[in-house]
Design an enzyme around this catalytic site. Structure first.
Site, PDB file in Angstrom:
ATOM      1  N   SER A  22     -18.002  -1.571  43.981  1.00  0.00           N
ATOM      2  CA  SER A  22     -16.670  -2.274  44.475  1.00  0.00           C
ATOM      3  C   SER A  22     -15.406  -1.244  44.360  1.00  0.00           C
ATOM      4  CB  SER A  22     -16.536  -3.257  43.250  1.00  0.00           C
ATOM      5  OG  SER A  22     -15.143  -3.866  43.363  1.00  0.00           O
ATOM      6  N   LEU A  81     -27.113  -7.343  44.209  1.00  0.00           N
ATOM      7  CA  LEU A  81     -25.685  -7.782  44.282  1.00  0.00           C
ATOM      8  C   LEU A  81     -25.450  -8.978  43.144  1.00  0.00           C
ATOM      9  CD1 LEU A  81     -26.474  -9.003  48.146  1.00  0.00           C
ATOM     10  CD2 LEU A  81     -25.793  -6.930  47.282  1.00  0.00           C
ATOM     11  N   HIS A 134     -14.462  -8.364  50.806  1.00  0.00           N
ATOM     12  CA  HIS A 134     -15.114  -8.865  52.067  1.00  0.00           C
ATOM     13  C   HIS A 134     -15.270 -10.121  52.044  1.00  0.00           C
ATOM     14  CE1 HIS A 134     -18.113  -6.997  49.347  1.00  0.00           C
ATOM     15  NE2 HIS A 134     -18.819  -7.750  49.668  1.00  0.00           N
ATOM     16  N   TYR A 183     -14.003  -6.098  34.870  1.00  0.00           N
ATOM     17  CA  TYR A 183     -15.074  -5.970  35.809  1.00  0.00           C
ATOM     18  C   TYR A 183     -15.262  -4.472  36.560  1.00  0.00           C
ATOM     19  CZ  TYR A 183     -16.466  -6.838  40.625  1.00  0.00           C
ATOM     20  OH  TYR A 183     -17.172  -6.649  41.867  1.00  0.00           O
ATOM     21  N   GLU A 215     -12.721  -2.329  43.348  1.00  0.00           N
ATOM     22  CA  GLU A 215     -12.154  -2.556  41.939  1.00  0.00           C
ATOM     23  C   GLU A 215     -12.116  -1.173  41.280  1.00  0.00           C
ATOM     24  OE1 GLU A 215     -10.295  -4.820  40.022  1.00  0.00           O
ATOM     25  OE2 GLU A 215      -9.475  -5.323  41.873  1.00  0.00           O
ATOM     26  N   GLY A 222     -25.140 -15.789  46.353  1.00  0.00           N
ATOM     27  CA  GLY A 222     -23.721 -15.558  46.567  1.00  0.00           C
ATOM     28  C   GLY A 222     -23.557 -15.316  47.930  1.00  0.00           C
ATOM     29  N   GLN A 234     -21.196 -10.816  37.677  1.00  0.00           N
ATOM     30  CA  GLN A 234     -20.123 -11.784  37.072  1.00  0.00           C
ATOM     31  C   GLN A 234     -19.029 -11.295  38.160  1.00  0.00           C
ATOM     32  OE1 GLN A 234     -17.141 -13.478  37.111  1.00  0.00           O
ATOM     33  NE2 GLN A 234     -16.735 -11.877  35.645  1.00  0.00           N
ATOM     34  N   GLY A 236     -28.762 -11.747  43.054  1.00  0.00           N
ATOM     35  CA  GLY A 236     -27.561 -12.362  43.575  1.00  0.00           C
ATOM     36  C   GLY A 236     -27.593 -13.018  44.883  1.00  0.00           C
TER      37      GLY A 236
HETATM   38  N1  GDD Z   1      -8.141 -15.278  42.855  1.00  0.00           N
HETATM   39  C1  GDD Z   1      -6.986 -15.311  43.009  1.00  0.00           C
HETATM   40  N2  GDD Z   1      -6.364 -16.411  42.923  1.00  0.00           N
HETATM   41  N3  GDD Z   1      -6.313 -14.184  43.353  1.00  0.00           N
HETATM   42  C2  GDD Z   1      -4.576 -14.361  43.456  1.00  0.00           C
HETATM   43  C3  GDD Z   1      -4.078 -15.499  43.442  1.00  0.00           C
HETATM   44  C4  GDD Z   1      -4.898 -16.764  43.056  1.00  0.00           C
HETATM   45  O1  GDD Z   1      -4.112 -17.821  42.678  1.00  0.00           O
HETATM   46  N4  GDD Z   1      -2.765 -15.162  43.748  1.00  0.00           N
HETATM   47  C5  GDD Z   1      -2.695 -14.030  43.821  1.00  0.00           C
HETATM   48  N5  GDD Z   1      -3.810 -13.388  43.887  1.00  0.00           N
HETATM   49  C6  GDD Z   1      -4.169 -11.971  44.109  1.00  0.00           C
HETATM   50  C7  GDD Z   1      -4.866 -11.265  42.926  1.00  0.00           C
HETATM   51  O2  GDD Z   1      -4.126 -10.958  41.993  1.00  0.00           O
HETATM   52  C8  GDD Z   1      -5.661  -9.934  43.709  1.00  0.00           C
HETATM   53  O3  GDD Z   1      -4.444  -9.135  43.930  1.00  0.00           O
HETATM   54  C9  GDD Z   1      -5.660 -10.398  45.114  1.00  0.00           C
HETATM   55  O4  GDD Z   1      -5.011 -11.687  45.084  1.00  0.00           O
HETATM   56  C10 GDD Z   1      -7.121 -10.648  45.428  1.00  0.00           C
HETATM   57  O5  GDD Z   1      -7.670 -11.403  44.557  1.00  0.00           O
HETATM   58  P1  GDD Z   1      -9.354 -11.949  44.657  1.00  0.00           P
HETATM   59  O6  GDD Z   1      -9.297 -12.623  46.163  1.00  0.00           O
HETATM   60  O7  GDD Z   1      -9.807 -12.853  43.287  1.00  0.00           O
HETATM   61  O8  GDD Z   1     -10.342 -10.475  44.927  1.00  0.00           O
HETATM   62  P2  GDD Z   1     -10.106  -9.131  43.809  1.00  0.00           P
HETATM   63  O9  GDD Z   1      -9.597  -8.143  44.916  1.00  0.00           O
HETATM   64  O10 GDD Z   1      -9.573  -9.485  42.577  1.00  0.00           O
HETATM   65  O11 GDD Z   1     -11.753  -8.856  43.796  1.00  0.00           O
HETATM   66  C11 GDD Z   1     -12.474  -8.997  45.029  1.00  0.00           C
HETATM   67  O12 GDD Z   1     -12.743  -7.878  45.776  1.00  0.00           O
HETATM   68  C12 GDD Z   1     -13.562  -6.917  44.982  1.00  0.00           C
HETATM   69  C13 GDD Z   1     -13.644  -5.759  45.697  1.00  0.00           C
HETATM   70  O13 GDD Z   1     -12.273  -5.080  45.857  1.00  0.00           O
HETATM   71  C14 GDD Z   1     -13.922  -9.685  44.277  1.00  0.00           C
HETATM   72  O14 GDD Z   1     -14.691 -10.010  45.512  1.00  0.00           O
HETATM   73  C15 GDD Z   1     -14.537  -8.559  43.507  1.00  0.00           C
HETATM   74  O15 GDD Z   1     -15.975  -9.208  43.180  1.00  0.00           O
HETATM   75  C16 GDD Z   1     -15.023  -7.277  44.417  1.00  0.00           C
HETATM   76  O16 GDD Z   1     -15.322  -6.461  43.785  1.00  0.00           O
END
Ligand code: GDD
Length: 319
Positions: A121, A76, A175, A145, A123, A7, A79, A4
């Protein structure tokens, strides 16, 4: 050896290891389009060696280990977009879950002395079972995921306990950085803020803006990964800031930084809602502080400001 590597975290980790004098090998899957822009942007591409291979192909991992003779292996590869994992649950399980097991098996067979890092994660906490999550908090993943990451996490623990591998699992909370992919919310926001500022866009369409995340800076977090592999034994560590904010609050920081007002541009669009949501994440990094001596140094305001500035630079006329 880093899987990874193309990334966000792979790029920062490659830079950190090169600065420390390591020889760095990166595993490069031959899918998709140009994925090396981050390594170019950090100026590390020429200083490291890329090996063709994929975590879904055990034979390529054995070959990569033979080629690189690694002392440390950082997994790392994943998906990593939560939203996509509902549309591609099998691919996500294969890469994010079984990919880690392929690599653990390759390490056990071909490099049992190497130290192994698994990118776990927050998550995995999903529907949170404690208001602040630490290494002892029960897991409750809410996405394909999260479930795939949980399998990989427990297999890392299992290889440590069954085969005596020096295997560590870093449970990293969100992060971000200027190298974040545009599909994640912080970068989507900072890119939109820059476009709005430059008159290239009017609206920002988001889903759930009430979700709360514990956001830190990827550049700080790769230090924690490295520190885990310098310990006498492997272990599990939560890596977080201990502070969270809502998506709306994060947006306000970004808009304010560019002299804009969020309410003038935000549109809530149900198309961006997820089938199941992780409403709140808040990490307790006390163990990482006590054992690794690790502390986050970058505040959310500094981080988001840095991302907006970089997006303005990328899109601005001086480019
Ligand atoms: N992507 C995205 N796009 N998220 C949105 C949006 C949008 O338009 N609107 C609201 N959100 C909200 C999502 O529903 C989520 O609650 C929050 O924003 C963060 O979304 P992401 O930035 O996509 O990250 P994530 O929290 O789902 O996952 C990330 O963090 C994990 C660690 O906790 C990713 O980096 C994962 O790979 C990582 O494991």
């Amino acid at each position: 050896m880093i899987t990874g590597v193309s990334g966000q975290d792979g790029a920062y980790l490659a830079r950190l290891l090169l600065q420390k004098g390591y020889t760095v090998f990166g595993l490069r899957p031959r899918r998709g389009s140009d994925t090396l822009w981050r390594l170019r942007e950090l100026g590390v591409l020429e200083a490291m060696e890329l090996i063709d291979g994929d975590v879904t192909d055990l034979s390529s991992l054995l070959r990569a280990i033979e080629r690189s003779q690694p002392d440390e292996i950082y997994n790392l590869a994943a998906q990593s977009f939560v939203g996509t994992s509902w549309d591609q649950p099998i691919l996500t399980g294969g890469v994010t879950g079984m990919g880690a097991v392929n690599l653990l098996e390759a390490v056990r067979l071909a490099a049992p002395q190497a130290r192994f890092y698994q990118a776990s994660s927050s998550e995995m906490f999903g529907l949170i079972q404690a208001s602040r999550q630490d290494e002892r908090t029960p897991f409750y993943p809410r996405s394909p995921y999260g479930a795939a990451k949980l399998y990989a996490h427990w297999m890392t623990v299992n290889y440590r306990e069954s085969h005596g591998l020096h295997a560590s699992s870093g449970i990293l909370f969100n992060h971000e950085s200027p190298l974040r992919g545009i599909e994640f919310v912080t970068r989507k926001v900072t890119d939109a803020v820059a476009r709005i500022r430059l008159g290239l866009q009017r609206e920002l369409r988001l889903g759930n803006v009430d979700a709360r995340r514990d956001w830190g800076y990827a550049g700080d977090y790769v230090e924690a990964m490295w520190l885990m592999l310098q310990q006498p034994v492997g272990g599990d560590f939560v890596v977080a800031t201990g502070r969270n904010a809502s998506v709306r609050e994060m947006c306000e920081i970004a808009f304010r930084h560019a002299g804009l007002t969020l309410e003038d541009h935000l549109v809530i669009d149900p198309a961006f809602l997820r089938p199941a949501e992780v409403d709140v994440l808040l990490g307790d990094p006390a163990r990482a502080a006590a054992v690794l001596g690790w502390r986050p140094v970058t505040s959310l305001e500094t981080l988001i400001g840095m991302m907006v500035d970089r997006d303005l630079e990328r899109l601005g006329p001086a480019r």
